[in-house]
Design an enzyme around this catalytic site. Structure first.
Site, PDB file in Angstrom:
ATOM      1  N   SER A 115      13.572  -8.144   9.183  1.00 45.02           N
ATOM      2  CA  SER A 115      14.307  -6.910   9.500  1.00 45.02           C
ATOM      3  C   SER A 115      15.117  -6.414   8.310  1.00 45.02           C
ATOM      4  CB  SER A 115      15.259  -7.200  10.662  1.00 45.02           C
ATOM      5  OG  SER A 115      16.176  -6.156  10.816  1.00 45.02           O
ATOM      6  N   TYR A 139      22.445 -11.294  14.174  1.00 46.08           N
ATOM      7  CA  TYR A 139      21.007 -11.004  14.237  1.00 46.08           C
ATOM      8  C   TYR A 139      20.405 -10.999  12.823  1.00 46.08           C
ATOM      9  CZ  TYR A 139      16.807  -8.123  14.417  1.00 46.08           C
ATOM     10  OH  TYR A 139      15.538  -7.641  14.246  1.00 46.08           O
ATOM     11  N   LYS A 143      17.535 -13.555  10.911  1.00 49.71           N
ATOM     12  CA  LYS A 143      16.292 -13.100  10.264  1.00 49.71           C
ATOM     13  C   LYS A 143      16.253 -13.574   8.811  1.00 49.71           C
ATOM     14  CE  LYS A 143      14.239 -10.889  13.647  1.00 49.71           C
ATOM     15  NZ  LYS A 143      12.888 -11.209  14.129  1.00 49.71           N
TER      16      LYS A 143
END
Ligand code: UDP
Length: 319
Positions: A115, A139, A143
């Site tokens: 991402s 988050y 990643k």
């Protein structure tokens, strides 16, 4: 050749399953249905319901596969701030289990859905893959941790890996079973929120005082079908003991107001809006440099913003 698609019952994963089958691959799907839907899956796919955290389930799902496309994971930035442990557990630990089972089964090829959140607040635009990685959410941290794990696994154990760093995925694909659409509740993404906007529930514009031409945030939107095309191309250029990180976006930015204008044209109606405060954690501008994708994958997106808005509207039965 059989591909295991983890998270294959979700919006992006199910689109991948459909396109892989169309291109002649055999497909297995591992999904715990925590945010995916079994009805998104075609009968030709072998479906194993379960979590990437369970090594026995992962082992069963890997049977007969030569490569993995790894979408499974938690993917909401806001939720990750509330539940960082859940994100670390599912995303990072789940990928660790998957990589260990791949090693045991001698499966050496993986394409991973990373991402743009790995970059955090950009220091330059457009963002290249060599930009600093300073994620601003748990988050994004997970990643990035997975990308780093893949780099180590490639050099230590010969894995052939590509991380695709997605920018803003939008649009939808139509299948014989209907549109493979985003089904979030509550919906947080701009394009569906704009399309659903009514006078009673106008879409909120999160900040109109950003340092951009029209004062609203700029993002790089990519059609989900173009995104999956990049995955299929990535499968074909994987190299043993090598991990490549490649941005996937359209390489151009659209402001929130430009997205709203596009939706007004597509729906042929005015979109009511409500100027609202900035959303925490939003950078002003996020646009990908896609030169590496063009050179390494021989890939270019072919669907523009109007197509993304039109397909999303069709998938939501608004056209
Ligand atoms: N946005 C907005 N109203 C909404 C949802 C999003 O103004 O209801 C803005 C958001 O601040 C960002 C852009 O639209 O600048 C895209 O947001 P989205 O949540 O779709 O994707 P993100 O960029 O957070 O991955």
């Amino acid at each position: 050749m059989r591909i295991l698609v983890t998270g294959g019952a979700g919006y992006i994963g199910a689109t991948a399953v459909e396109i892989l089958l169309q291109q002649g691959f055999d497909v297995s799907v591992l999904d715990d249905l925590s945010s995916g839907f079994a009805d998104a899956l075609p009968s030709q796919a072998r479906f194993i319901e379960g979590t990437i955290l369970n090594m026995h389930t992962v082992r069963e799902a890997l049977t007969g596969a030569s490569a993995v496309i790894h979408f499974a994971g938690k993917s909401l930035v806001g939720e990750s701030v509330q539940k960082p442990d859940l994100y670390r557990d599912v995303n990072v630990h789940g990928t660790r289990v998957l990589l260990e089972e791949m090693r045991l089964a001698n499966i050496k090829q993986i394409v991973f859905s990373s991402s743009a959140a790995t970059y955090g607040e950009p220091t330059t635009t457009p963002i290249t893959e060599s930009a600093p990685t300073q994620p601003t959410s748990p988050y994004g941290e997970t990643k990035l941790a997975i990308d780093q794990m893949l780099t180590k696994e490639a050099s230590a154990h010969g894995l052939a890996a590509i991380s695709l760093r997605y920018f803003n995925v939008a649009g939808s694909m139509k299948t014989e079973r209907g549109w493979l659409r985003e089904r979030h509740n509550p919906e947080t993404h701009l394009i569906p929120n704009v399309l659903h906007s009514t006078a009673d529930h106008p879409v909120k514009i999160f900040g109109s005082d950003w340092p951009t031409a029209d004062g609203t945030c700029i993002r790089d939107y990519i059609h989900v079908v173009d995104l999956i095309d990049a995955h299929v191309r990535a499968l074909r250029v994987l190299k043993d003991s090598h991990h490549a990180i490649i941005n996937i976006g359209s390489g151009r930015g659209y402001s929130v107001r430009e997205v709203i204008d596009s939706a007004q044209k597509v729906l042929e109606r005015p979109i009511p809006t409500l100027d609202s405060p900035r959303r925490d954690g939003d950078p002003a501008v996020l646009v990908a440099s896609i030169e590496l994708a063009e050179s390494l994958l021989n890939w270019r997106p072919s669907r523009d913003l109007a197509q993304m808005v039109t397909d999303t509207a069709s998938s939501l039965e608004l056209l």
